[in-house]
Design a protein around this motif. Structure first.
Motif, PDB file in Angstrom:
ATOM      1  N   UNK A  46       0.806  -1.218   0.000  1.00  9.92           N
ATOM      2  CA  UNK A  46       0.000   0.000   0.000  1.00  9.92           C
ATOM      3  C   UNK A  46       0.844   1.275   0.000  1.00  9.92           C
ATOM      4  N   UNK A  47       2.168   1.116   0.017  1.00 11.94           N
ATOM      5  CA  UNK A  47       3.065   2.268  -0.037  1.00 11.94           C
ATOM      6  C   UNK A  47       3.075   2.821  -1.462  1.00 11.94           C
ATOM      7  N   UNK A  48       3.167   4.126  -1.614  1.00 17.64           N
ATOM      8  CA  UNK A  48       3.141   4.750  -2.933  1.00 17.64           C
ATOM      9  C   UNK A  48       4.363   4.341  -3.755  1.00 17.64           C
ATOM     10  N   UNK A  49       4.233   4.482  -5.060  1.00 10.09           N
ATOM     11  CA  UNK A  49       5.319   4.099  -5.962  1.00 10.09           C
ATOM     12  C   UNK A  49       6.568   4.941  -5.721  1.00 10.09           C
ATOM     13  N   UNK A  50       6.377   6.219  -5.408  1.00  2.00           N
ATOM     14  CA  UNK A  50       7.516   7.107  -5.151  1.00  2.00           C
ATOM     15  C   UNK A  50       8.271   6.651  -3.909  1.00  2.00           C
ATOM     16  N   UNK A  51       7.540   6.302  -2.845  1.00  2.07           N
ATOM     17  CA  UNK A  51       8.188   5.856  -1.609  1.00  2.07           C
ATOM     18  C   UNK A  51       8.836   4.480  -1.786  1.00  2.07           C
ATOM     19  N   UNK A  52       8.223   3.629  -2.615  1.00  3.01           N
ATOM     20  CA  UNK A  52       8.827   2.323  -2.885  1.00  3.01           C
ATOM     21  C   UNK A  52      10.154   2.482  -3.619  1.00  3.01           C
ATOM     22  N   UNK A  53      10.214   3.465  -4.526  1.00  2.00           N
ATOM     23  CA  UNK A  53      11.461   3.723  -5.247  1.00  2.00           C
ATOM     24  C   UNK A  53      12.555   4.164  -4.283  1.00  2.00           C
ATOM     25  N   UNK A  54      12.178   4.969  -3.286  1.00  3.44           N
ATOM     26  CA  UNK A  54      13.152   5.404  -2.281  1.00  3.44           C
ATOM     27  C   UNK A  54      13.580   4.228  -1.406  1.00  3.44           C
ATOM     28  N   UNK A  55      12.623   3.359  -1.067  1.00  6.43           N
ATOM     29  CA  UNK A  55      12.930   2.190  -0.242  1.00  6.43           C
ATOM     30  C   UNK A  55      13.846   1.221  -0.978  1.00  6.43           C
ATOM     31  N   UNK A  56      13.681   1.127  -2.302  1.00  7.58           N
ATOM     32  CA  UNK A  56      14.505   0.209  -3.095  1.00  7.58           C
ATOM     33  C   UNK A  56      15.974   0.601  -3.073  1.00  7.58           C
ATOM     34  N   UNK A  57      16.257   1.865  -2.757  1.00  6.81           N
ATOM     35  CA  UNK A  57      17.637   2.335  -2.712  1.00  6.81           C
ATOM     36  C   UNK A  57      18.317   1.995  -1.390  1.00  6.81           C
ATOM     37  N   UNK A  58      17.546   1.479  -0.425  1.00  5.54           N
ATOM     38  CA  UNK A  58      18.112   1.180   0.889  1.00  5.54           C
ATOM     39  C   UNK A  58      19.080   0.001   0.835  1.00  5.54           C
ATOM     40  N   UNK A  59      18.722  -1.027   0.052  1.00  7.19           N
ATOM     41  CA  UNK A  59      19.589  -2.201  -0.051  1.00  7.19           C
ATOM     42  C   UNK A  59      19.167  -3.035  -1.252  1.00  7.19           C
ATOM     43  N   UNK A  60      20.024  -3.972  -1.643  1.00 10.37           N
ATOM     44  CA  UNK A  60      19.705  -4.868  -2.750  1.00 10.37           C
ATOM     45  C   UNK A  60      18.527  -5.768  -2.391  1.00 10.37           C
ATOM     46  N   UNK A  61      18.429  -6.133  -1.119  1.00 11.75           N
ATOM     47  CA  UNK A  61      17.333  -6.998  -0.681  1.00 11.75           C
ATOM     48  C   UNK A  61      15.989  -6.292  -0.837  1.00 11.75           C
ATOM     49  N   UNK A  62      15.942  -5.001  -0.464  1.00  8.31           N
ATOM     50  CA  UNK A  62      14.709  -4.236  -0.621  1.00  8.31           C
ATOM     51  C   UNK A  62      14.334  -4.124  -2.099  1.00  8.31           C
ATOM     52  N   UNK A  63      15.318  -3.817  -2.932  1.00  7.29           N
ATOM     53  CA  UNK A  63      15.044  -3.671  -4.366  1.00  7.29           C
ATOM     54  C   UNK A  63      14.570  -4.992  -4.968  1.00  7.29           C
ATOM     55  N   UNK A  64      15.188  -6.096  -4.565  1.00 10.05           N
ATOM     56  CA  UNK A  64      14.808  -7.407  -5.077  1.00 10.05           C
ATOM     57  C   UNK A  64      13.353  -7.716  -4.760  1.00 10.05           C
ATOM     58  N   UNK A  65      12.915  -7.336  -3.567  1.00 13.28           N
ATOM     59  CA  UNK A  65      11.527  -7.577  -3.173  1.00 13.28           C
ATOM     60  C   UNK A  65      10.562  -6.692  -3.949  1.00 13.28           C
ATOM     61  N   UNK A  66      10.883  -5.406  -4.061  1.00 14.81           N
ATOM     62  CA  UNK A  66       9.962  -4.435  -4.654  1.00 14.81           C
ATOM     63  C   UNK A  66       9.756  -4.674  -6.147  1.00 14.81           C
ATOM     64  N   UNK A  67      10.795  -5.110  -6.855  1.00 11.60           N
ATOM     65  CA  UNK A  67      10.670  -5.327  -8.299  1.00 11.60           C
ATOM     66  C   UNK A  67      10.241  -6.748  -8.640  1.00 11.60           C
ATOM     67  N   UNK A  68      10.037  -7.595  -7.642  1.00 17.44           N
ATOM     68  CA  UNK A  68       9.661  -8.981  -7.908  1.00 17.44           C
ATOM     69  C   UNK A  68       8.253  -9.047  -8.503  1.00 17.44           C
ATOM     70  N   UNK A  69       8.010  -9.955  -9.454  1.00 19.36           N
ATOM     71  CA  UNK A  69       6.677 -10.096 -10.065  1.00 19.36           C
ATOM     72  C   UNK A  69       5.589 -10.417  -9.042  1.00 19.36           C
ATOM     73  N   UNK A  70       5.921 -11.211  -8.019  1.00 13.32           N
ATOM     74  CA  UNK A  70       4.924 -11.576  -7.006  1.00 13.32           C
ATOM     75  C   UNK A  70       4.437 -10.349  -6.240  1.00 13.32           C
ATOM     76  N   UNK A  71       5.360  -9.444  -5.929  1.00 10.91           N
ATOM     77  CA  UNK A  71       4.981  -8.239  -5.187  1.00 10.91           C
ATOM     78  C   UNK A  71       4.140  -7.315  -6.060  1.00 10.91           C
ATOM     79  N   UNK A  72       4.514  -7.169  -7.330  1.00 11.07           N
ATOM     80  CA  UNK A  72       3.742  -6.327  -8.236  1.00 11.07           C
ATOM     81  C   UNK A  72       2.351  -6.907  -8.473  1.00 11.07           C
ATOM     82  N   UNK A  73       2.261  -8.232  -8.543  1.00  7.47           N
ATOM     83  CA  UNK A  73       0.959  -8.879  -8.713  1.00  7.47           C
ATOM     84  C   UNK A  73       0.087  -8.649  -7.482  1.00  7.47           C
ATOM     85  N   UNK A  74       0.687  -8.696  -6.302  1.00 11.06           N
ATOM     86  CA  UNK A  74      -0.053  -8.435  -5.068  1.00 11.06           C
ATOM     87  C   UNK A  74      -0.602  -7.014  -5.062  1.00 11.06           C
ATOM     88  N   UNK A  75       0.203  -6.045  -5.470  1.00  9.93           N
ATOM     89  CA  UNK A  75      -0.253  -4.654  -5.526  1.00  9.93           C
ATOM     90  C   UNK A  75      -1.405  -4.503  -6.522  1.00  9.93           C
TER      91      UNK A  75
END
Length: 228
Positions: A46-75
């Motif tokens: 439920x986090x906005x796309x802009x905030x998710x982009x900022x979160x993805x910069x925190x670590x490779x693990x965060x980015x891997x989760x946010x760009x995963x097809x399963x997470x995008x399908x859930x959204x």
């Protein structure tokens, strides 16, 4: 037992998100990742796309989760995907058209760097919006119609090849109805009632011709209503 997402497991093991007790050497989770995985994923979706982009910069693990097809399908299933404007635009002196997206922060179009092993046709393609992506159907390649079909995944801006149409088409009319894509015309002089239209089933990923009746074209005759 439900398997855990590798990206989530990696995040749960990240030292920056946990606190270690020296006595029993057990890892204690804190914050969002102290919640059950399903709950944490739904909160994050439920986090906005802009905030998710900022979160993805925190670590490779965060980015891997946010760009995963399963997470995008859930959204997508939760209705949390924000509407975005995509534009297929030819800006001179560029030799070919490019895809642009409206930046929600700066309110201006920015070009998209797409990942693809094969570029879609340069012109006369038909576009159909489905789920969280766009189908690029037919078009002109070296001045000739093509049967190529590709899918632009808007979640990670990647092109995917789709089953070829049975007929090469350019400037066809395409629409989606009940998880099926109907493509009409665009095949020039080779068209007849048996191949003028075809339909793509998203479940089976197959094309089938759609039998239609094409009305004959009668020569028009000029009628002069002026009486002498």
């Amino acid at each position: 037992m439900k398997s855990r997402s590798p990206a989530v497991c990696q995040l749960r093991a990240t030292p920056s998100h946990c606190k270690t007790k020296k006595k029993n050497k057990k890892t204690k989770m804190c914050g969002l990742w102290s919640l059950p995985e399903e709950v944490a994923m739904k909160c994050l979706a439920q986090v906005s796309r802009v905030d998710l982009a900022a979160l993805a910069m925190a670590s490779k693990a965060h980015r891997s989760l946010i760009v995963s097809p399963d997470f995008q399908l859930l959204r997508f299933q939760m209705g949390c995907l924000e509407p975005n404007l995509y534009v297929w635009l030819h800006v001179l002196p560029e030799p070919t058209p490019r895809w642009f997206i409206l930046n929600p922060v700066h309110r201006r179009l920015r070009p998209i760097h797409l990942k693809s092993c094969k570029a879609p046709p340069e012109s006369s393609s038909s576009f159909v919006l489905m789920s969280f992506g766009v189908f690029n159907i037919g078009g002109l390649v070296n001045g000739k119609p093509t049967s190529d079909v590709s899918f632009l995944d808007c979640s990670n801006h990647t092109w995917h090849s789709v089953t070829l149409m049975k007929m090469a088409r350019a400037s066809a009319s395409a629409h989606s109805i009940n998880r099926k894509i109907y493509v009409l015309g665009g095949c020039g002089d080779d068209a007849d009632s048996s191949n003028w239209a075809e339909v793509f089933d998203l479940e089976t990923e197959t094309w089938e011709f759609l039998s239609v009746t094409i009305a004959p074209q009668y020569p028009t005759k000029r009628v002069d209503d002026t009486k002498e």
